[in-house]
Design a protein around this motif. Structure first.
Motif, PDB file in Angstrom:
ATOM      1  N   ASP A  78       0.734  -1.400   0.347  1.00  0.00           N
ATOM      2  CA  ASP A  78      -0.010   0.093   0.190  1.00  0.00           C
ATOM      3  C   ASP A  78       1.141   1.154   0.211  1.00  0.00           C
ATOM      4  OD1 ASP A  78      -2.483  -0.807  -0.165  1.00  0.00           O
ATOM      5  OD2 ASP A  78      -2.979  -1.490   1.881  1.00  0.00           O
ATOM      6  N   ILE A  79       2.201   1.355   0.181  1.00  0.00           N
ATOM      7  CA  ILE A  79       3.029   2.644   0.540  1.00  0.00           C
ATOM      8  C   ILE A  79       3.399   2.770  -0.359  1.00  0.00           C
ATOM      9  CG2 ILE A  79       5.084   3.566   1.797  1.00  0.00           C
ATOM     10  CD1 ILE A  79       2.842   3.226   3.760  1.00  0.00           C
ATOM     11  N   VAL A  80       3.460   1.421  -1.267  1.00  0.00           N
ATOM     12  CA  VAL A  80       5.095   1.423  -2.670  1.00  0.00           C
ATOM     13  C   VAL A  80       3.677   1.969  -3.550  1.00  0.00           C
ATOM     14  CG1 VAL A  80       5.405   0.088  -4.792  1.00  0.00           C
ATOM     15  CG2 VAL A  80       5.972  -0.195  -1.650  1.00  0.00           C
ATOM     16  N   ALA A  81       2.460   1.644  -3.340  1.00  0.00           N
ATOM     17  CA  ALA A  81       1.372   1.859  -4.856  1.00  0.00           C
ATOM     18  C   ALA A  81       0.772   3.454  -4.100  1.00  0.00           C
ATOM     19  CB  ALA A  81       0.164   1.133  -4.041  1.00  0.00           C
ATOM     20  N   MET A  82       1.334   4.412  -3.063  1.00  0.00           N
ATOM     21  CA  MET A  82       1.745   5.745  -2.907  1.00  0.00           C
ATOM     22  C   MET A  82       2.611   6.625  -3.567  1.00  0.00           C
ATOM     23  SD  MET A  82      -2.196   6.511  -1.481  1.00  0.00           S
ATOM     24  CE  MET A  82      -1.354   8.124  -2.027  1.00  0.00           C
ATOM     25  N   GLY A  83       3.375   5.462  -4.206  1.00  0.00           N
ATOM     26  CA  GLY A  83       4.752   5.895  -5.008  1.00  0.00           C
ATOM     27  C   GLY A  83       5.740   6.260  -3.922  1.00  0.00           C
ATOM     28  N   ALA A  84       5.295   6.078  -2.632  1.00  0.00           N
ATOM     29  CA  ALA A  84       6.026   5.837  -1.736  1.00  0.00           C
ATOM     30  C   ALA A  84       7.452   5.020  -1.451  1.00  0.00           C
ATOM     31  CB  ALA A  84       5.449   6.420  -0.530  1.00  0.00           C
ATOM     32  N   ARG A  85       8.350   5.869  -0.221  1.00  0.00           N
ATOM     33  CA  ARG A  85       8.848   4.624   0.297  1.00  0.00           C
ATOM     34  C   ARG A  85       8.939   3.711   1.363  1.00  0.00           C
ATOM     35  NH1 ARG A  85      13.861   4.257   3.306  1.00  0.00           N
ATOM     36  NH2 ARG A  85      13.025   7.519   3.087  1.00  0.00           N
ATOM     37  N   PRO A  86       8.599   2.798   1.575  1.00  0.00           N
ATOM     38  CA  PRO A  86       8.053   1.828   2.794  1.00  0.00           C
ATOM     39  C   PRO A  86       9.321   2.679   3.777  1.00  0.00           C
ATOM     40  CG  PRO A  86       7.816   0.543   1.335  1.00  0.00           C
ATOM     41  CD  PRO A  86       8.250   1.547   0.625  1.00  0.00           C
ATOM     42  N   THR A  87       9.779   3.401   4.743  1.00  0.00           N
ATOM     43  CA  THR A  87       9.697   3.071   5.872  1.00  0.00           C
ATOM     44  C   THR A  87      10.333   2.202   7.193  1.00  0.00           C
ATOM     45  OG1 THR A  87       8.770   4.946   7.130  1.00  0.00           O
ATOM     46  CG2 THR A  87      10.702   5.540   4.818  1.00  0.00           C
ATOM     47  N   ALA A  88       8.725   1.957   8.084  1.00  0.00           N
ATOM     48  CA  ALA A  88       8.752   1.234   9.417  1.00  0.00           C
ATOM     49  C   ALA A  88       6.742   0.500   9.298  1.00  0.00           C
ATOM     50  CB  ALA A  88       8.895   2.441  10.250  1.00  0.00           C
ATOM     51  N   LEU A  89       6.935  -0.358  10.115  1.00  0.00           N
ATOM     52  CA  LEU A  89       6.314  -0.607  10.464  1.00  0.00           C
ATOM     53  C   LEU A  89       5.978  -0.684  12.119  1.00  0.00           C
ATOM     54  CD1 LEU A  89       5.880  -4.496   8.476  1.00  0.00           C
ATOM     55  CD2 LEU A  89       5.001  -2.427   7.951  1.00  0.00           C
ATOM     56  N   LEU A  90       4.543  -0.807  12.590  1.00  0.00           N
ATOM     57  CA  LEU A  90       4.059  -0.937  13.723  1.00  0.00           C
ATOM     58  C   LEU A  90       3.436  -1.726  13.978  1.00  0.00           C
ATOM     59  CD1 LEU A  90       3.434   3.050  14.787  1.00  0.00           C
ATOM     60  CD2 LEU A  90       5.659   1.517  14.963  1.00  0.00           C
ATOM     61  N   VAL A  91       3.401  -2.640  14.719  1.00  0.00           N
ATOM     62  CA  VAL A  91       2.333  -4.095  14.351  1.00  0.00           C
ATOM     63  C   VAL A  91       1.959  -4.083  15.706  1.00  0.00           C
ATOM     64  CG1 VAL A  91       2.983  -6.611  14.766  1.00  0.00           C
ATOM     65  CG2 VAL A  91       4.089  -5.523  13.223  1.00  0.00           C
ATOM     66  N   GLY A  92       0.559  -4.100  15.901  1.00  0.00           N
ATOM     67  CA  GLY A  92      -0.618  -4.773  17.169  1.00  0.00           C
ATOM     68  C   GLY A  92      -0.570  -6.650  17.090  1.00  0.00           C
ATOM     69  N   PHE A  93       0.008  -7.518  18.636  1.00  0.00           N
ATOM     70  CA  PHE A  93      -0.456  -8.533  17.399  1.00  0.00           C
ATOM     71  C   PHE A  93      -0.830  -8.687  19.498  1.00  0.00           C
ATOM     72  CE2 PHE A  93       2.474 -12.738  19.721  1.00  0.00           C
ATOM     73  CZ  PHE A  93       1.488 -13.545  18.208  1.00  0.00           C
ATOM     74  N   ALA A  94      -2.037  -9.374  18.471  1.00  0.00           N
ATOM     75  CA  ALA A  94      -2.720  -9.903  19.851  1.00  0.00           C
ATOM     76  C   ALA A  94      -2.638 -12.072  19.269  1.00  0.00           C
ATOM     77  CB  ALA A  94      -4.304  -9.990  19.660  1.00  0.00           C
ATOM     78  N   ALA A  95      -3.099 -12.962  20.773  1.00  0.00           N
ATOM     79  CA  ALA A  95      -2.839 -13.813  20.601  1.00  0.00           C
ATOM     80  C   ALA A  95      -3.574 -14.829  21.720  1.00  0.00           C
ATOM     81  CB  ALA A  95      -1.381 -14.012  20.408  1.00  0.00           C
ATOM     82  N   PRO A  96      -4.094 -15.904  21.475  1.00  0.00           N
ATOM     83  CA  PRO A  96      -4.024 -16.774  23.294  1.00  0.00           C
ATOM     84  C   PRO A  96      -2.985 -17.112  23.882  1.00  0.00           C
ATOM     85  CG  PRO A  96      -4.957 -17.539  21.045  1.00  0.00           C
ATOM     86  CD  PRO A  96      -4.318 -16.659  20.559  1.00  0.00           C
ATOM     87  N   PRO A  97      -3.445 -16.588  25.306  1.00  0.00           N
ATOM     88  CA  PRO A  97      -1.687 -17.330  26.162  1.00  0.00           C
ATOM     89  C   PRO A  97      -1.222 -18.286  26.026  1.00  0.00           C
ATOM     90  CG  PRO A  97      -3.226 -16.221  27.780  1.00  0.00           C
ATOM     91  CD  PRO A  97      -4.681 -16.744  26.109  1.00  0.00           C
ATOM     92  N   ASP A  98      -1.512 -19.502  25.556  1.00  0.00           N
ATOM     93  CA  ASP A  98      -1.363 -21.093  24.906  1.00  0.00           C
ATOM     94  C   ASP A  98      -0.656 -20.362  24.044  1.00  0.00           C
ATOM     95  OD1 ASP A  98      -3.547 -20.896  23.738  1.00  0.00           O
ATOM     96  OD2 ASP A  98      -4.422 -22.706  24.128  1.00  0.00           O
ATOM     97  N   THR A  99      -0.550 -19.338  22.626  1.00  0.00           N
ATOM     98  CA  THR A  99       0.377 -19.406  22.055  1.00  0.00           C
ATOM     99  C   THR A  99       1.872 -20.087  22.077  1.00  0.00           C
ATOM    100  OG1 THR A  99      -0.877 -18.318  21.236  1.00  0.00           O
ATOM    101  CG2 THR A  99       0.851 -18.105  19.680  1.00  0.00           C
TER     102      THR A  99
END
Length: 305
Positions: A78-99
């Motif tokens: 999606d960043i590339v599709a705007m003609g931009a250079r990707p710089t960073a991701l922020l990731v929210g990770f939700a998971a069951p405790p037994d993972t």
């Protein structure tokens, strides 16, 4: 290795962030209240996406590394599709405790490796307990002083072209739904898309008038360009790449299948980059036509009527 419940929130964060190398755009990475990312253009391109277990991926079909690569790829595209250079991701990770902790670490290896392809970094995020695995990814990018490439610039007389695979992920999903174990190339395409990230620079350098990431199906996504630009897009189905490996429904997959994260753009005539395939034209009017008719249905919609 134990579970993420055994590791605890801060133990898990420490284990995951150790796996995330930081690039030069990240001035302050994981470990503080927020990350600091360089923005030399004084504008930041931002996008966000969700991946929910059971809807976007199944753990019995995809391993954690592929899920991580997929989560990063769909946002970076999606960043590339705007003609931009990707710089960073922020990731929210939700998971069951037994993972398993190992599962989570391998997921983050996939995120980091996909970022490495484009020179970006996973700069921060959050972890939380939940009943099912969910990834919420925000991607940031830099325009380098240029104007964004939007969906609203197509003009009558332009040509429509595509770059990247179309229909492979949809064909792979159909095989998995049917309990098939091949062709392996199609199964891999569903599990881990391979966006042609060079497409953004190619489109810009050749004067593209509109650009987008094909995430929900070619025809549906071209409809976004048509609506934003106030034009009609005419697609020649015989020009849309649909190789034999896609099977008897190959053309349908290529026209309506999503999640390959190819790119579609409009260009003035005679300016299409060599690696792109011309599949249609832009005309006065509205909507998308395929071979002069209403397009096929079947593209992705999270809230179908």
């Amino acid at each position: 290795m134990g579970t993420i419940g055994d590791a605890g929130e801060f133990g898990l964060i420490a284990r995951l962030t150790r796996r995330l190398p930081q690039g030069s755009d990240v001035r302050l990475g994981p470990g503080d209240d927020a990350a600091v990312i360089a923005a030399p253009d004084a504008r930041v391109v931002a996008t966000t996406d969700l991946l929910v277990e059971g809807r976007h991926f199944r753990r019995d079909w995809s391993g954690p590394y592929d899920i991580g690569r997929k989560a990063a790829a769909q946002n970076l595209a999606d960043i590339v599709a705007m003609g931009a250079r990707p710089t960073a991701l922020l990731v929210g990770f939700a998971a069951p405790p037994d993972t398993c902790v190992d599962w989570a670490e391998t997921l983050y290896d996939g995120l980091a490796d996909e970022c490495r392809v484009v020179g970006a970094s996973v700069a921060g995020g959050d972890v939380v307990g939940a009943s099912e695995i969910t990834l919420a990814v925000t991607a940031l990018g830099d325009l380098g002083g240029a104007a964004p490439l939007t969906r609203s610039g197509a003009r009558p007389g332009d040509v429509v072209a595509v770059r990247g695979r179309l229909g492979y992920a949809a064909a792979g999903l159909a095989l998995l739904d049917a309990g098939r174990d091949g062709p392996a190339e199609l199964l891999a395409a569903h599990r881990r898309p391979e966006p042609p990230y060079a497409a953004g620079d190619e489109a810009r350098s050749h004067g593209a008038t509109a650009l987008l990431d094909v995430s929900d199906g070619l025809v549906q996504d071209l409809g976004h360009i048509a609506a934003a630009s106030g034009v009609q897009i005419d697609v020649d189905s015989s020009a849309v790449p649909a190789p034999e490996i896609l099977g008897p429904d190959g053309q349908h997959h290529a026209l309506t299948g999503g999640e390959d994260h190819a790119f579609a753009a409009t260009f003035p005539p005679g300016t299409v980059p060599p690696a792109w395939t011309v599949i249609g034209t832009v005309a006065e009017g509205a909507g998308v036509r395929v071979d002069g008719r209403e397009p096929p249905t079947g593209a992705w919609d999270h809230f179908p009527t």
